[in-house]
Design a protein around this motif. Structure first.
Motif, mmCIF file in Angstrom:
data_model
loop_
_atom_site.group_PDB
_atom_site.id
_atom_site.type_symbol
_atom_site.label_atom_id
_atom_site.label_comp_id
_atom_site.label_asym_id
_atom_site.label_seq_id
_atom_site.Cartn_x
_atom_site.Cartn_y
_atom_site.Cartn_z
ATOM 1 N N HIS A 24 18.661 3.944 2.229
ATOM 2 C CA HIS A 24 18.012 2.630 2.343
ATOM 3 C C HIS A 24 18.523 1.676 1.266
ATOM 4 C CE1 HIS A 24 15.231 3.414 5.565
ATOM 5 N NE2 HIS A 24 14.645 4.421 4.926
ATOM 6 N N LEU A 25 18.643 2.160 0.031
ATOM 7 C CA LEU A 25 19.103 1.298 -1.058
ATOM 8 C C LEU A 25 20.535 0.824 -0.820
ATOM 9 C CD1 LEU A 25 17.545 3.162 -4.114
ATOM 10 C CD2 LEU A 25 16.685 1.106 -2.960
ATOM 11 N N GLY A 57 17.169 -8.872 -8.299
ATOM 12 C CA GLY A 57 16.512 -9.185 -9.559
ATOM 13 C C GLY A 57 15.226 -8.423 -9.816
ATOM 14 N N LEU A 58 14.787 -7.614 -8.884
ATOM 15 C CA LEU A 58 13.584 -6.806 -9.055
ATOM 16 C C LEU A 58 13.980 -5.425 -9.560
ATOM 17 C CD1 LEU A 58 10.484 -6.374 -8.579
ATOM 18 C CD2 LEU A 58 11.129 -5.445 -6.351
ATOM 19 N N PHE A 59 13.539 -5.104 -10.757
ATOM 20 C CA PHE A 59 13.798 -3.790 -11.350
ATOM 21 C C PHE A 59 12.671 -2.855 -10.920
ATOM 22 C CE2 PHE A 59 13.024 -0.661 -14.656
ATOM 23 C CZ PHE A 59 14.289 -0.152 -14.876
ATOM 24 N N PHE A 60 13.017 -1.628 -10.525
ATOM 25 C CA PHE A 60 11.981 -0.696 -10.093
ATOM 26 C C PHE A 60 12.406 0.753 -10.289
ATOM 27 C CE2 PHE A 60 14.575 -1.946 -6.544
ATOM 28 C CZ PHE A 60 14.821 -0.791 -5.821
ATOM 29 N N MET A 87 7.360 2.926 -7.302
ATOM 30 C CA MET A 87 7.100 3.528 -5.998
ATOM 31 C C MET A 87 7.041 5.032 -6.141
ATOM 32 S SD MET A 87 9.699 1.759 -3.334
ATOM 33 C CE MET A 87 10.647 0.424 -3.990
ATOM 34 N N VAL A 88 6.143 5.627 -5.399
ATOM 35 C CA VAL A 88 6.140 7.067 -5.208
ATOM 36 C C VAL A 88 6.429 7.258 -3.728
ATOM 37 C CG1 VAL A 88 4.832 9.208 -5.355
ATOM 38 C CG2 VAL A 88 4.443 7.386 -7.041
ATOM 39 N N VAL A 89 7.524 7.936 -3.442
ATOM 40 C CA VAL A 89 8.013 8.032 -2.069
ATOM 41 C C VAL A 89 8.041 9.496 -1.639
ATOM 42 C CG1 VAL A 89 9.993 7.558 -0.580
ATOM 43 C CG2 VAL A 89 9.410 5.965 -2.399
ATOM 44 N N ASN A 90 7.605 9.720 -0.407
ATOM 45 C CA ASN A 90 7.734 11.038 0.202
ATOM 46 C C ASN A 90 8.217 10.856 1.640
ATOM 47 O OD1 ASN A 90 5.489 10.430 1.837
ATOM 48 N ND2 ASN A 90 4.071 11.399 0.435
ATOM 49 N N GLU A 91 8.252 11.946 2.384
ATOM 50 C CA GLU A 91 8.785 11.851 3.744
ATOM 51 C C GLU A 91 7.928 10.981 4.652
ATOM 52 O OE1 GLU A 91 6.686 14.688 2.313
ATOM 53 O OE2 GLU A 91 8.553 15.753 2.654
ATOM 54 N N ASN A 92 6.694 10.723 4.275
ATOM 55 C CA ASN A 92 5.808 9.903 5.109
ATOM 56 C C ASN A 92 5.988 8.405 4.928
ATOM 57 O OD1 ASN A 92 4.508 12.192 6.231
ATOM 58 N ND2 ASN A 92 3.248 12.357 4.409
ATOM 59 N N ASN A 93 6.478 7.964 3.762
ATOM 60 C CA ASN A 93 6.614 6.525 3.533
ATOM 61 C C ASN A 93 8.026 6.084 3.153
ATOM 62 O OD1 ASN A 93 6.732 7.450 0.893
ATOM 63 N ND2 ASN A 93 5.155 6.074 0.111
ATOM 64 N N VAL A 94 8.980 6.987 3.195
ATOM 65 C CA VAL A 94 10.344 6.648 2.772
ATOM 66 C C VAL A 94 10.939 5.508 3.603
ATOM 67 C CG1 VAL A 94 11.525 8.395 4.185
ATOM 68 C CG2 VAL A 94 12.547 7.638 2.032
ATOM 69 N N ASP A 95 10.580 5.422 4.865
ATOM 70 C CA ASP A 95 11.139 4.359 5.707
ATOM 71 C C ASP A 95 10.475 2.999 5.476
ATOM 72 O OD1 ASP A 95 13.150 5.906 6.890
ATOM 73 O OD2 ASP A 95 11.735 6.718 8.355
ATOM 74 N N ASP A 96 9.460 2.964 4.600
ATOM 75 C CA ASP A 96 8.821 1.702 4.237
ATOM 76 C C ASP A 96 9.559 0.984 3.106
ATOM 77 O OD1 ASP A 96 6.833 2.290 6.086
ATOM 78 O OD2 ASP A 96 5.451 3.091 4.583
ATOM 79 N N PRO A 131 12.570 -0.541 2.699
ATOM 80 C CA PRO A 131 13.116 -1.893 2.914
ATOM 81 C C PRO A 131 12.037 -2.970 2.988
ATOM 82 C CG PRO A 131 14.248 -0.324 4.319
ATOM 83 C CD PRO A 131 13.070 0.404 3.718
ATOM 84 N N SER A 132 10.975 -2.715 3.726
ATOM 85 C CA SER A 132 9.932 -3.749 3.854
ATOM 86 C C SER A 132 9.175 -3.933 2.540
ATOM 87 C CB SER A 132 8.969 -3.420 5.000
ATOM 88 O OG SER A 132 8.331 -2.184 4.792
ATOM 89 N N MET A 133 8.932 -2.856 1.793
ATOM 90 C CA MET A 133 8.248 -2.981 0.500
ATOM 91 C C MET A 133 9.079 -3.810 -0.466
ATOM 92 S SD MET A 133 6.370 0.785 0.008
ATOM 93 C CE MET A 133 7.530 1.264 -1.197
ATOM 94 N N LEU A 134 10.375 -3.534 -0.546
ATOM 95 C CA LEU A 134 11.229 -4.277 -1.473
ATOM 96 C C LEU A 134 11.315 -5.746 -1.084
ATOM 97 C CD1 LEU A 134 14.082 -1.734 -2.188
ATOM 98 C CD2 LEU A 134 12.263 -2.476 -3.732
ATOM 99 N N LYS A 135 11.477 -6.013 0.187
ATOM 100 C CA LYS A 135 11.558 -7.407 0.634
ATOM 101 C C LYS A 135 10.251 -8.142 0.352
ATOM 102 C CE LYS A 135 15.155 -6.441 3.955
ATOM 103 N NZ LYS A 135 15.523 -6.256 5.354
ATOM 104 N N PHE A 136 9.117 -7.462 0.525
ATOM 105 C CA PHE A 136 7.817 -8.070 0.221
ATOM 106 C C PHE A 136 7.704 -8.374 -1.261
ATOM 107 C CE2 PHE A 136 3.485 -7.525 -1.319
ATOM 108 C CZ PHE A 136 2.840 -8.532 -0.626
ATOM 109 N N TRP A 137 8.043 -7.394 -2.108
ATOM 110 C CA TRP A 137 7.926 -7.593 -3.555
ATOM 111 C C TRP A 137 8.825 -8.717 -4.046
ATOM 112 C CZ3 TRP A 137 8.069 -1.719 -4.921
ATOM 113 C CH2 TRP A 137 6.772 -1.198 -4.826
#
Length: 105
Positions: free
Chosen positions: A16-17, A46-49, A79-88, A90-96
């Motif tokens: 995704h990155l 410009g968003l560090f994470f 972010m804490v990512v697992n197999e249930n939210n890993v596909d979120d 792109p949308s999380m980064l774009k929102f932030w």
């Protein structure tokens, strides 16, 4: 070679990155670096994470949580990512990125 469940999550995160064009790296700790640093440290528009990857019901250690909290307190995102939210991702980064206040300059 079989991959661990967490390694599968990390691979999907990096896919995704890469697609987003984000800068990222895997910090090396192993006695040399700082303990508890997230699995993946990155920057997108410009968003560090920091991203901590878990599999199944994996839980953060207190030190991992502290590092994520420190990143957030410094103006980054966590972010804490697992197999249930890993596909979120792109949308999380774009929102932030869209939700950040503009530069004061």
């Amino acid at each position: 070679m079989a991959r661990t469940p967490e390694a599968k999550v990390k691979k999907k995160v990096t896919q995704h990155l890469k697609t987003l064009g984000a800068y990222y790296f895997y910090p090396v700790t192993g006695g040399i670096g700082r303990s508890g640093v997230p699995d993946i440290v990155a920057c997108y528009k410009g968003l560090f994470f920091g991203i901590e990857c878990k599999a199944g019901k994996g839980k953060l250690t207190a030190l991992q949580q502290k590092n994520l909290d420190d990143i957030k307190a410094a103006g980054g995102a966590d972010m804490v990512v697992n197999e249930n939210n890993v596909d979120d991702i792109p949308s999380m980064l774009k929102f932030w990125v869209a939700a950040r206040p503009g530069d004061a300059t």
